[in-house]
Enzyme design. Structure first.
Site, mmCIF file in Angstrom:
data_model
loop_
_atom_site.group_PDB
_atom_site.id
_atom_site.type_symbol
_atom_site.label_atom_id
_atom_site.label_comp_id
_atom_site.label_asym_id
_atom_site.label_seq_id
_atom_site.Cartn_x
_atom_site.Cartn_y
_atom_site.Cartn_z
ATOM 1 N N GLU A 312 74.320 1.973 35.564
ATOM 2 C CA GLU A 312 74.961 3.078 36.235
ATOM 3 C C GLU A 312 76.190 3.803 35.688
ATOM 4 O O GLU A 312 76.473 4.815 35.658
ATOM 5 C CB GLU A 312 75.215 2.209 37.632
ATOM 6 C CG GLU A 312 74.129 1.671 38.459
ATOM 7 C CD GLU A 312 72.903 2.719 38.401
ATOM 8 O OE1 GLU A 312 73.116 4.001 38.482
ATOM 9 O OE2 GLU A 312 71.760 2.254 38.737
ATOM 10 N N TYR A 387 61.763 5.395 32.345
ATOM 11 C CA TYR A 387 62.827 4.643 31.744
ATOM 12 C C TYR A 387 62.760 3.777 30.508
ATOM 13 O O TYR A 387 63.421 3.891 29.433
ATOM 14 C CB TYR A 387 63.496 3.635 32.852
ATOM 15 C CG TYR A 387 63.872 4.336 34.001
ATOM 16 C CD1 TYR A 387 62.999 5.021 34.936
ATOM 17 C CD2 TYR A 387 65.001 3.683 34.649
ATOM 18 C CE1 TYR A 387 63.610 5.519 36.152
ATOM 19 C CE2 TYR A 387 65.479 4.373 35.694
ATOM 20 C CZ TYR A 387 64.723 5.211 36.564
ATOM 21 O OH TYR A 387 64.949 5.671 37.605
HETATM 22 ZN ZN LIG Z 1 69.279 5.586 36.270
#
Ligand SMILES: [Zn+2]
Length: 456
Positions: A312, A387
């Site tokens: 994050e 990702y």
């Molecule tokens: Zn993310």
């Protein structure tokens, strides 16, 4: 008369949201929120620029009732709500390029918006509020032109029950407490897309994560944004009092993480960083501009929690400061943030990025190889393979060009595109231009544009 072409959507992944007919330059949002009844009463003053002659315009607003629309720049003929849209018609056409301002009053009981990505937007917690805007949650709490390429500055004035802290993007500029209500004012001067706008409300105390001598609440505002050179990034957690101790323990190395990322990615792009620790268990943390939101279950010193906290934080560079102009290129956010997890692992003295890449490649090789991460499709834009394979693509680039060239590239990418919008072709062209002799398409194309997993 208005025509529907004035509301043409800019993105095939979110065809119901956004408009190319105008852009919003500034959102001034004044919200009054009552926790017990989940009652929101809002005023949004939007400063906009027309991108063509406008007879009407469409804003995204979902589940809330508009009570009044006025303007000091144009003559408003009417407004009506239609399937997640607020349509405002003008008495006289607004010329192309003209600046206009709309003052919109609205109210209701905000609720998440259900879609193919589950529920997004304004959400009630056990004792507070969480807003998860990505990708289409913003219209659940304010009228907007909802698209990642539409970046604007913001001011938030949030009045809510005393005893609670309201956290929004940017810097807290004032806090006025009256007997039963407190008003919090935040300014977000760096441009921000709608999906990163947020308000978090809870019984939060502010805890400094680095030098406690740093000003805790009122930060000096600099004319050009950013912070003084050489000064550490002020880092805080907003936590329920009972979790303050756990937060200090599990975020004990956060300032090292920030330093490691500044070395890898260049200067942190915003004046401060705040981690909101919700007093609920959250399935996944989420990023917003200048802050991230984690659950109480993420206060853990183990790798699974720490990698998410690193992830994050990395979004402040990749996703927030440098934002994809279209959702199909979301690997430019998620692949980079996932690679940052491995970089923090390496920098903190744990597993190297190379070892993470090897084991991840092995795992992906056993999964279906039918996802093109450079255009995964709306339903799969948050698929784990976007990702992980995005991170593998970056690792392949690092391996091919070496550490100096790779990290130099990342730093110049964030410097050149800070507060801007980018696409995958932009990144490939940037690699080729910055690293002469590197054929970015040959090196990265197989990772981004084909389903089959390239050899490591
Ligand atoms: Zn993310």
């Amino acid at each position: 008369m208005g025509s529907s072409s004035e509301g043409s959507a800019p993105d095939p992944y979110t065809p119901g949201n956004g408009s190319t007919a105008y852009r919003v330059k500034h959102y001034d949002l004044t919200l009054d929120y009552k926790l017990a009844s989940n009652r929101l009463s809002g005023r949004a003053v939007l400063t906009m620029a027309a991108h063509r002659e406008l007879h009407q315009l469409e804003l995204d607003l979902s589940g809330l009732r508009t009570t009044k629309v006025t303007s000091d720049t144009v003559r408003v003929r009417s407004f009506k709500e239609r399937a997640g849209k607020l349509v405002v018609a003008f008495r006289d056409p607004v010329p192309d390029d003209a600046e206009l301002r709309l003052d919109i009053r609205y109210e209701g009981n905000p609720a998440p918006i259900s879609g193919i990505w589950g529920d997004v937007g304004w959400e009630e917690l056990t004792d507070g509020v969480l807003v998860a805007g990505q990708p289409t949650g913003a219209p659940s709490w304010f009228p907007c032109n909802d698209h990642p390429s539409g970046k604007a500055s913001y001011r938030f004035t949030v009045t809510t029950d005393a005893g609670y802290r309201a956290v929004c993007n940017g810097v807290l500029v004032s806090r006025i407490a009256k007997s039963s209500r407190t008003t919090w004012v935040y300014e977000q001067s760096e441009p921000m897309p709608t999906y990163l706008a947020t308000v978090q409300i809870g019984r939060y105390d502010l805890v400094a994560l680095n030098d406690p001598a740093q000003p805790a609440v009122h930060l000096p505002r600099h004319a050009g944004g950013g912070r003084e050179r050489g000064r550490p990034v002020p880092q805080y957690a907003a936590v329920p009092a009972a979790l303050a101790h756990a937060a200090k323990a599990s975020l004990g190395r956060h300032h090292e993480m920030m330093t490691a990322f500044e070395e890898c990615f260049g200067p942190y792009p915003f004046p401060q960083y705040l981690l909101v620790v919700a007093d609920d268990e959250l399935e996944i943390p989420l990023e917003a501009q200048t802050l991230s939101i984690i659950g109480r279950n993420h206060l853990d010193e183990g790798w699974e929690a720490q990698r998410l906290i690193a992830h994050e934080l990395a979004h402040q560079w990749f996703g927030n400061a440098v934002t994809t102009a279209r959702w199909q290129d979301i690997w430019l956010h998620e692949g980079f943030a996932c690679y940052a997890e491995w970089l923090w692992s390496e920098a903190s003295g744990a597993t190297t990025a190379e070892a993470h890449a090897r084991s991840t490649h092995q795992r992906l090789a056993g999964e279906p190889q039918d996802l093109v991460i450079g255009d995964p499709g709306a339903a799969d834009m948050f698929d784990d393979r976007v990702y992980k394979r995005g991170a593998l693509a970056l690792h392949a680039l690092r391996t091919a060009v070496g550490d100096d060239a790779f990290f130099g590239l990342l730093r110049s990418w964030t410097a050149e595109h800070r507060f801007g919008s980018v696409t995958t072709p932009d990144f490939l062209a940037f690699v080729t231009r910055t690293l002469p002799g590197t054929d970015a398409e040959a090196l990265l194309g197989p990772w981004l544009h084909t389903g089959a997993l390239p050899a490591p």
